[in-house]
Motif scaffolding. Structure first.
Motif, PDB file in Angstrom:
ATOM      1  N   ASP A 106      -2.750   1.435 -17.192  1.00  0.00           N
ATOM      2  CA  ASP A 106      -2.244   1.223 -15.842  1.00  0.00           C
ATOM      3  C   ASP A 106      -2.994   2.093 -14.839  1.00  0.00           C
ATOM      4  OD1 ASP A 106      -0.316  -0.542 -16.713  1.00  0.00           O
ATOM      5  OD2 ASP A 106       1.222   1.012 -16.928  1.00  0.00           O
ATOM      6  N   ALA A 107      -2.916   1.686 -13.586  1.00  0.00           N
ATOM      7  CA  ALA A 107      -3.471   2.498 -12.511  1.00  0.00           C
ATOM      8  C   ALA A 107      -2.577   3.721 -12.337  1.00  0.00           C
ATOM      9  CB  ALA A 107      -3.509   1.688 -11.212  1.00  0.00           C
ATOM     10  N   PRO A 108      -3.116   4.807 -11.777  1.00  0.00           N
ATOM     11  CA  PRO A 108      -2.278   5.993 -11.556  1.00  0.00           C
ATOM     12  C   PRO A 108      -1.211   5.698 -10.503  1.00  0.00           C
ATOM     13  CG  PRO A 108      -4.371   6.240 -10.436  1.00  0.00           C
ATOM     14  CD  PRO A 108      -4.469   4.984 -11.259  1.00  0.00           C
ATOM     15  N   SER A 109      -0.139   6.451 -10.549  1.00  0.00           N
ATOM     16  CA  SER A 109       0.877   6.338  -9.505  1.00  0.00           C
ATOM     17  C   SER A 109       0.341   6.998  -8.244  1.00  0.00           C
ATOM     18  CB  SER A 109       2.165   7.037  -9.940  1.00  0.00           C
ATOM     19  OG  SER A 109       1.962   8.439  -9.997  1.00  0.00           O
ATOM     20  N   GLU A 110       0.981   6.731  -7.115  1.00  0.00           N
ATOM     21  CA  GLU A 110       0.569   7.383  -5.873  1.00  0.00           C
ATOM     22  C   GLU A 110       0.670   8.894  -6.015  1.00  0.00           C
ATOM     23  OE1 GLU A 110       2.009   6.071  -2.077  1.00  0.00           O
ATOM     24  OE2 GLU A 110       1.977   3.968  -2.715  1.00  0.00           O
ATOM     25  N   ARG A 111       1.717   9.357  -6.669  1.00  0.00           N
ATOM     26  CA  ARG A 111       1.925  10.805  -6.869  1.00  0.00           C
ATOM     27  C   ARG A 111       0.785  11.401  -7.695  1.00  0.00           C
ATOM     28  NH1 ARG A 111       6.655  13.587  -6.418  1.00  0.00           N
ATOM     29  NH2 ARG A 111       6.635  15.637  -7.332  1.00  0.00           N
ATOM     30  N   GLU A 112       0.390  10.720  -8.779  1.00  0.00           N
ATOM     31  CA  GLU A 112      -0.707  11.210  -9.622  1.00  0.00           C
ATOM     32  C   GLU A 112      -2.016  11.227  -8.846  1.00  0.00           C
ATOM     33  OE1 GLU A 112       0.689   9.714 -14.056  1.00  0.00           O
ATOM     34  OE2 GLU A 112      -0.214   8.259 -12.679  1.00  0.00           O
ATOM     35  N   LEU A 113      -2.275  10.159  -8.100  1.00  0.00           N
ATOM     36  CA  LEU A 113      -3.500  10.098  -7.319  1.00  0.00           C
ATOM     37  C   LEU A 113      -3.501  11.185  -6.242  1.00  0.00           C
ATOM     38  CD1 LEU A 113      -6.195   8.714  -6.704  1.00  0.00           C
ATOM     39  CD2 LEU A 113      -4.948   7.212  -5.130  1.00  0.00           C
ATOM     40  N   LEU A 134      -3.711  17.544   3.829  1.00  0.00           N
ATOM     41  CA  LEU A 134      -2.656  16.525   3.897  1.00  0.00           C
ATOM     42  C   LEU A 134      -3.142  15.256   4.594  1.00  0.00           C
ATOM     43  CD1 LEU A 134       0.416  18.782   4.736  1.00  0.00           C
ATOM     44  CD2 LEU A 134      -0.063  17.605   2.577  1.00  0.00           C
ATOM     45  N   ALA A 135      -3.903  15.408   5.683  1.00  0.00           N
ATOM     46  CA  ALA A 135      -4.393  14.237   6.422  1.00  0.00           C
ATOM     47  C   ALA A 135      -5.384  13.438   5.579  1.00  0.00           C
ATOM     48  CB  ALA A 135      -5.031  14.674   7.739  1.00  0.00           C
ATOM     49  N   THR A 136      -6.315  14.127   4.936  1.00  0.00           N
ATOM     50  CA  THR A 136      -7.325  13.449   4.120  1.00  0.00           C
ATOM     51  C   THR A 136      -6.684  12.780   2.917  1.00  0.00           C
ATOM     52  OG1 THR A 136      -8.959  15.081   4.819  1.00  0.00           O
ATOM     53  CG2 THR A 136      -9.504  13.747   2.888  1.00  0.00           C
ATOM     54  N   ARG A 137      -5.785  13.508   2.254  1.00  0.00           N
ATOM     55  CA  ARG A 137      -5.095  12.952   1.094  1.00  0.00           C
ATOM     56  C   ARG A 137      -4.289  11.718   1.492  1.00  0.00           C
ATOM     57  NH1 ARG A 137      -0.485  16.364  -1.871  1.00  0.00           N
ATOM     58  NH2 ARG A 137       0.650  15.726  -0.021  1.00  0.00           N
ATOM     59  N   GLY A 138      -3.580  11.803   2.602  1.00  0.00           N
ATOM     60  CA  GLY A 138      -2.789  10.657   3.063  1.00  0.00           C
ATOM     61  C   GLY A 138      -3.644   9.443   3.348  1.00  0.00           C
ATOM     62  N   ALA A 139      -4.790   9.669   3.999  1.00  0.00           N
ATOM     63  CA  ALA A 139      -5.694   8.558   4.304  1.00  0.00           C
ATOM     64  C   ALA A 139      -6.259   7.942   3.025  1.00  0.00           C
ATOM     65  CB  ALA A 139      -6.830   9.041   5.210  1.00  0.00           C
ATOM     66  N   PHE A 140      -6.626   8.788   2.080  1.00  0.00           N
ATOM     67  CA  PHE A 140      -7.186   8.288   0.826  1.00  0.00           C
ATOM     68  C   PHE A 140      -6.155   7.476   0.048  1.00  0.00           C
ATOM     69  CE2 PHE A 140      -8.457   8.410  -3.583  1.00  0.00           C
ATOM     70  CZ  PHE A 140      -9.812   8.111  -3.508  1.00  0.00           C
ATOM     71  N   VAL A 141      -4.937   7.985  -0.060  1.00  0.00           N
ATOM     72  CA  VAL A 141      -3.884   7.275  -0.779  1.00  0.00           C
ATOM     73  C   VAL A 141      -3.555   5.951  -0.080  1.00  0.00           C
ATOM     74  CG1 VAL A 141      -1.461   7.364  -1.491  1.00  0.00           C
ATOM     75  CG2 VAL A 141      -2.944   9.335  -1.888  1.00  0.00           C
ATOM     76  N   ALA A 142      -3.589   5.930   1.247  1.00  0.00           N
ATOM     77  CA  ALA A 142      -3.336   4.691   1.985  1.00  0.00           C
ATOM     78  C   ALA A 142      -4.399   3.640   1.663  1.00  0.00           C
ATOM     79  CB  ALA A 142      -3.280   4.958   3.487  1.00  0.00           C
ATOM     80  N   VAL A 143      -5.663   4.058   1.595  1.00  0.00           N
ATOM     81  CA  VAL A 143      -6.737   3.132   1.238  1.00  0.00           C
ATOM     82  C   VAL A 143      -6.542   2.636  -0.191  1.00  0.00           C
ATOM     83  CG1 VAL A 143      -9.223   2.978   0.754  1.00  0.00           C
ATOM     84  CG2 VAL A 143      -8.442   4.018   2.868  1.00  0.00           C
ATOM     85  N   ALA A 144      -6.211   3.555  -1.102  1.00  0.00           N
ATOM     86  CA  ALA A 144      -5.988   3.173  -2.500  1.00  0.00           C
ATOM     87  C   ALA A 144      -4.831   2.169  -2.599  1.00  0.00           C
ATOM     88  CB  ALA A 144      -5.684   4.423  -3.341  1.00  0.00           C
ATOM     89  N   ARG A 145      -3.780   2.413  -1.837  1.00  0.00           N
ATOM     90  CA  ARG A 145      -2.632   1.497  -1.845  1.00  0.00           C
ATOM     91  C   ARG A 145      -3.040   0.122  -1.315  1.00  0.00           C
ATOM     92  NH1 ARG A 145       0.409   3.562   2.002  1.00  0.00           N
ATOM     93  NH2 ARG A 145       0.929   5.392   0.794  1.00  0.00           N
ATOM     94  N   SER A 146      -3.845   0.093  -0.240  1.00  0.00           N
ATOM     95  CA  SER A 146      -4.239  -1.189   0.362  1.00  0.00           C
ATOM     96  C   SER A 146      -5.131  -2.011  -0.574  1.00  0.00           C
ATOM     97  CB  SER A 146      -4.963  -0.945   1.695  1.00  0.00           C
ATOM     98  OG  SER A 146      -6.274  -0.454   1.500  1.00  0.00           O
ATOM     99  N   HIS A 147      -5.833  -1.335  -1.483  1.00  0.00           N
ATOM    100  CA  HIS A 147      -6.691  -2.036  -2.441  1.00  0.00           C
ATOM    101  C   HIS A 147      -5.985  -2.303  -3.775  1.00  0.00           C
ATOM    102  CE1 HIS A 147     -10.454  -2.026  -0.204  1.00  0.00           C
ATOM    103  NE2 HIS A 147     -10.212  -0.765   0.137  1.00  0.00           N
ATOM    104  N   GLY A 148      -4.735  -1.850  -3.888  1.00  0.00           N
ATOM    105  CA  GLY A 148      -3.999  -2.053  -5.120  1.00  0.00           C
ATOM    106  C   GLY A 148      -4.435  -1.132  -6.249  1.00  0.00           C
ATOM    107  N   TRP A 149      -5.064  -0.006  -5.916  1.00  0.00           N
ATOM    108  CA  TRP A 149      -5.520   0.935  -6.933  1.00  0.00           C
ATOM    109  C   TRP A 149      -4.375   1.793  -7.476  1.00  0.00           C
ATOM    110  CZ3 TRP A 149     -10.087   2.923  -3.495  1.00  0.00           C
ATOM    111  CH2 TRP A 149     -11.050   1.922  -3.395  1.00  0.00           C
ATOM    112  N   VAL A 150      -3.293   1.866  -6.734  1.00  0.00           N
ATOM    113  CA  VAL A 150      -2.127   2.643  -7.178  1.00  0.00           C
ATOM    114  C   VAL A 150      -0.898   1.765  -7.103  1.00  0.00           C
ATOM    115  CG1 VAL A 150      -3.019   4.922  -6.580  1.00  0.00           C
ATOM    116  CG2 VAL A 150      -1.775   3.619  -4.870  1.00  0.00           C
TER     117      VAL A 150
END
Length: 150
Positions: A106-113, A134-150
């Motif tokens: 499975d892909a990592p969870s948002e928390r793991e990522l 926090l800003a960089t991490r939030g932006a990265f996780v948002a991109v990962a979420r939009s691509h279905g990586w998490v």
């Protein structure tokens, strides 16, 4: 409204005086700052269990009135007042995780990522402020979420 919860420290930089704690109740990691500790910062390290009030700060969740419940396993054997051994700062970026080779497939969870991104940012660019992490991490996780990586 402040809610008091318990959690485990997942990152703390004693030199900069900040880090993150993962609440036992789940949810986002909470920013923790040395000014909010009710005990000597030398007793705080990754793995320590703390009680803290969760506040909604200007930049997200923030811990306040932080009390030590149990020291980190490595610090439990260290005498009170003695300096804990510290690992040398990494001089390279750690390898990025191979998201396709997780044991469960499975892909990592948002928390793991988010935890991995935080570690990479702090190791790779030690001069980043908590706000920048926090800003960089939030932006990265948002991109990962939009691509279905998490």
């Amino acid at each position: 409204m402040c809610v008091v919860v318990q959690g485990k420290v997942i990152r703390f930089d004693e030199v900069r005086g900040y880090g993150f704690v993962a609440p036992d109740t789940g949810g986002d990691d909470v920013f923790i700052h040395v000014n909010d500790l009710e005990f000597d910062k030398r007793h705080l390290a990754v793995g320590a269990v703390v009680d803290f009030a969760v506040e909604d700060g200007d930049r997200g969740l923030k811990a306040s009135t932080v009390t030590l419940v149990a020291p980190a396993p490595a610090l439990a054997a260290v005498a009170v007042g003695a300096a804990a051994p510290s690992a040398p700062a990494p001089t390279f970026l750690p390898p990025l995780p191979d998201l396709g080779s997780r044991p469960d497939g499975d892909a990592p969870s948002e928390r793991e990522l988010a935890a991995e991104v935080t570690e990479v940012l702090l190791a790779g660019v030690p001069s980043l402020t908590a706000e920048q992490v926090l800003a960089t991490r939030g932006a990265f996780v948002a991109v990962a979420r939009s691509h279905g990586w998490v």
